[in-house]
Design a protein around this motif. Structure first.
Motif, PDB file in Angstrom:
ATOM      1  N   ALA A 285      -5.543   5.900   0.619  1.00  0.00           N
ATOM      2  CA  ALA A 285      -4.519   5.468   1.573  1.00  0.00           C
ATOM      3  C   ALA A 285      -5.002   5.778   2.980  1.00  0.00           C
ATOM      4  N   LEU A 286      -4.331   5.174   3.976  1.00  0.00           N
ATOM      5  CA  LEU A 286      -4.678   5.389   5.381  1.00  0.00           C
ATOM      6  C   LEU A 286      -3.642   6.311   6.010  1.00  0.00           C
ATOM      7  N   TYR A 287      -4.109   7.406   6.564  1.00  0.00           N
ATOM      8  CA  TYR A 287      -3.197   8.341   7.228  1.00  0.00           C
ATOM      9  C   TYR A 287      -2.807   7.780   8.593  1.00  0.00           C
ATOM     10  N   VAL A 288      -1.495   7.814   8.893  1.00  0.00           N
ATOM     11  CA  VAL A 288      -1.013   7.241  10.159  1.00  0.00           C
ATOM     12  C   VAL A 288      -0.308   8.278  11.026  1.00  0.00           C
ATOM     13  N   GLY A 289      -0.373   9.550  10.645  1.00  0.00           N
ATOM     14  CA  GLY A 289       0.245  10.618  11.429  1.00  0.00           C
ATOM     15  C   GLY A 289       1.608  11.021  10.912  1.00  0.00           C
ATOM     16  N   SER A 290       2.105  12.158  11.398  1.00  0.00           N
ATOM     17  CA  SER A 290       3.431  12.689  11.033  1.00  0.00           C
ATOM     18  C   SER A 290       3.604  12.839   9.527  1.00  0.00           C
ATOM     19  N   GLY A 291       2.525  13.197   8.831  1.00  0.00           N
ATOM     20  CA  GLY A 291       2.605  13.425   7.392  1.00  0.00           C
ATOM     21  C   GLY A 291       2.792  12.166   6.571  1.00  0.00           C
ATOM     22  N   LYS A 292       2.444  10.993   7.124  1.00  0.00           N
ATOM     23  CA  LYS A 292       2.650   9.722   6.436  1.00  0.00           C
ATOM     24  C   LYS A 292       1.324   8.979   6.212  1.00  0.00           C
ATOM     25  N   VAL A 293       1.310   8.201   5.146  1.00  0.00           N
ATOM     26  CA  VAL A 293       0.190   7.308   4.866  1.00  0.00           C
ATOM     27  C   VAL A 293       0.730   5.913   4.599  1.00  0.00           C
ATOM     28  N   ILE A 294      -0.124   4.930   4.747  1.00  0.00           N
ATOM     29  CA  ILE A 294       0.199   3.568   4.334  1.00  0.00           C
ATOM     30  C   ILE A 294      -0.778   3.212   3.231  1.00  0.00           C
ATOM     31  N   HIS A 295      -0.250   2.659   2.134  1.00  0.00           N
ATOM     32  CA  HIS A 295      -1.129   2.345   1.001  1.00  0.00           C
ATOM     33  C   HIS A 295      -0.591   1.155   0.224  1.00  0.00           C
ATOM     34  N   ALA A 296      -1.470   0.553  -0.572  1.00  0.00           N
ATOM     35  CA  ALA A 296      -1.099  -0.505  -1.513  1.00  0.00           C
ATOM     36  C   ALA A 296      -0.943   0.165  -2.867  1.00  0.00           C
ATOM     37  N   PRO A 297       0.297   0.394  -3.324  1.00  0.00           N
ATOM     38  CA  PRO A 297       0.526   1.270  -4.478  1.00  0.00           C
ATOM     39  C   PRO A 297      -0.060   0.778  -5.793  1.00  0.00           C
ATOM     40  N   THR A 298       0.491  -0.316  -6.321  1.00  0.00           N
ATOM     41  CA  THR A 298       0.061  -0.784  -7.635  1.00  0.00           C
ATOM     42  C   THR A 298       0.662  -2.150  -7.897  1.00  0.00           C
ATOM     43  N   ALA A 299       0.293  -2.762  -8.999  1.00  0.00           N
ATOM     44  CA  ALA A 299       0.795  -4.090  -9.344  1.00  0.00           C
ATOM     45  C   ALA A 299       2.323  -4.090  -9.407  1.00  0.00           C
ATOM     46  N   GLY A 300       2.926  -5.112  -8.835  1.00  0.00           N
ATOM     47  CA  GLY A 300       4.377  -5.221  -8.834  1.00  0.00           C
ATOM     48  C   GLY A 300       5.031  -4.614  -7.625  1.00  0.00           C
ATOM     49  N   GLU A 301       4.237  -3.941  -6.780  1.00  0.00           N
ATOM     50  CA  GLU A 301       4.781  -3.336  -5.568  1.00  0.00           C
ATOM     51  C   GLU A 301       4.089  -3.909  -4.340  1.00  0.00           C
ATOM     52  N   SER A 302       4.539  -3.483  -3.177  1.00  0.00           N
ATOM     53  CA  SER A 302       3.994  -3.979  -1.919  1.00  0.00           C
ATOM     54  C   SER A 302       3.461  -2.820  -1.090  1.00  0.00           C
ATOM     55  N   VAL A 303       2.652  -3.152  -0.102  1.00  0.00           N
ATOM     56  CA  VAL A 303       2.119  -2.138   0.813  1.00  0.00           C
ATOM     57  C   VAL A 303       3.299  -1.405   1.454  1.00  0.00           C
ATOM     58  N   LYS A 304       3.196  -0.080   1.477  1.00  0.00           N
ATOM     59  CA  LYS A 304       4.342   0.692   1.975  1.00  0.00           C
ATOM     60  C   LYS A 304       3.910   1.947   2.720  1.00  0.00           C
TER      61      LYS A 304
END
Length: 320
Positions: A285-304
């Motif tokens: 995943a990509l770290y975006v600061g403030s203890g958060k990441v953005i990632h593409a989880p798995t099949a059936g889900e969306s980038v979050k």
């Protein structure tokens, strides 16, 4: 009638009734929503490993093909040099043969003497030996490169076969996921989680890391698509690859290979744009600061957008 017989007559109907009722009462009910979620999570984790292995093989195949192309480009000129050398050697041999006869000797002598002829023949033989050495060098070089190229061809064939095997495994897992999605659709009315675009404020991050972070925020809501690197869908390593590609940095399309490509850092050094690895290098995943990441989880889900501790992190890396 004895008391034993009376007791048996009373027990037989009860036992039969229990035997008939037991299978019905023991029949498994439809999985609950929680059970379905657990099954989908397990199958999705298996699928992600297959996808990441597939991505790794694709990266290795691209590298091998590039090496094979480079070797082929070097082998071509060598083959021409060898052919030219052989032609020159044949000419030298022919000239040496002709000068071995009386008429050839007379031609070489001309108005000179025997010592002149011997000198000329000696020079010719020396030239022939030098040409032979050149040809032997050309042949050895050509054989070496031809052997390396043949080895690369074997490697490519093996990797291509492995990709087919992984694709077959992926198809099997997706088939099982489809069954679970059918049950989930029956329970919830939808097999997948609907994704929505991010409408909040994007953190201000300077430099190339800022470009990668903004790209990741703009990808929120787009679907997980296996082996995809955008712009309409991503898998986990495809998203981090695409984000940093937008910033002018190149990453391989595989989480484990990305781990090998970045500088490893501690959690205390995390900055926006850094990569966070999970599941034994099976997810990134990509770290975006403030203890958060953005990632593409798995099949059936969306980038979050998610917590950096959505799973236990394996490690942290900075793109060089």
């Amino acid at each position: 009638m004895s008391s034993v017989r009376v007791l048996l007559r009373a027990l037989v109907p009860a036992v039969l009734t229990a035997a008939l009722v037991a299978p019905m009462s023991g029949a498994r009910a439809e999985p609950s929503a929680g059970e379905l979620t657990q099954q989908i999570t397990k199958s999705s984790a298996q699928l992600e490993k297959v996808v990441e292995s597939y991505n790794k093989l694709n990266e290795e195949i691209k590298s091998s093909r590039a090496t094979a192309t480079a070797l082929g480009a070097r082998i071509g000129p060598l083959e021409q040099q060898v052919a030219q050398g052989r032609t020159e050697a044949a000419e030298i041999a022919s000239r040496a043969y002709k000068t071995g006869g009386l008429s050839g000797a007379s031609a070489l002598l001309g108005s000179g003497d025997v010592s002149t002829l011997v000198g000329r023949l000696g020079a010719l033989n020396q030239l022939a030996r030098e040409r032979e050495r050149q040809i032997e060098g050309f042949d050895a070089t050509q054989r070496r490169y031809a052997a390396e190229k043949a080895q690369l061809d074997v490697t490519l064939a093996r990797q291509t076969a492995q990709v087919k095997q992984l694709a077959a495994s992926k198809k099997k897992i997706e088939g099982e996921l489809a069954k679970l999605y059918d049950m989930r659709r029956a329970a919830y009315g939808s097999a997948t989680s609907a994704g929505s675009r991010y409408t909040g404020s994007v953190p201000s991050v300077s430099g190339k890391a800022g470009v990668a972070v903004r790209y990741a925020y703009n990808a929120i809501g787009k679907p997980y698509v296996w082996a995809a690197e955008g712009p309409n869908g991503y898998d986990c390593s495809g998203l981090t690859l695409a984000a940093w590609r937008a910033a002018g940095r190149s990453l391989p399309h595989n989480a484990a290979m990305q781990w090998d490509a970045v500088a490893h850092i501690g959690r205390g050094s995390l900055q926006p744009g850094d990569l966070v690895f999970y599941s034994g290098l099976g997810h990134v995943a990509l770290y975006v600061g403030s203890g958060k990441v953005i990632h593409a989880p798995t099949a059936g889900e969306s980038v979050k957008l998610a917590s950096v501790d959505m799973m236990s992190p394996y490690g942290y890396g900075r793109v060089r």
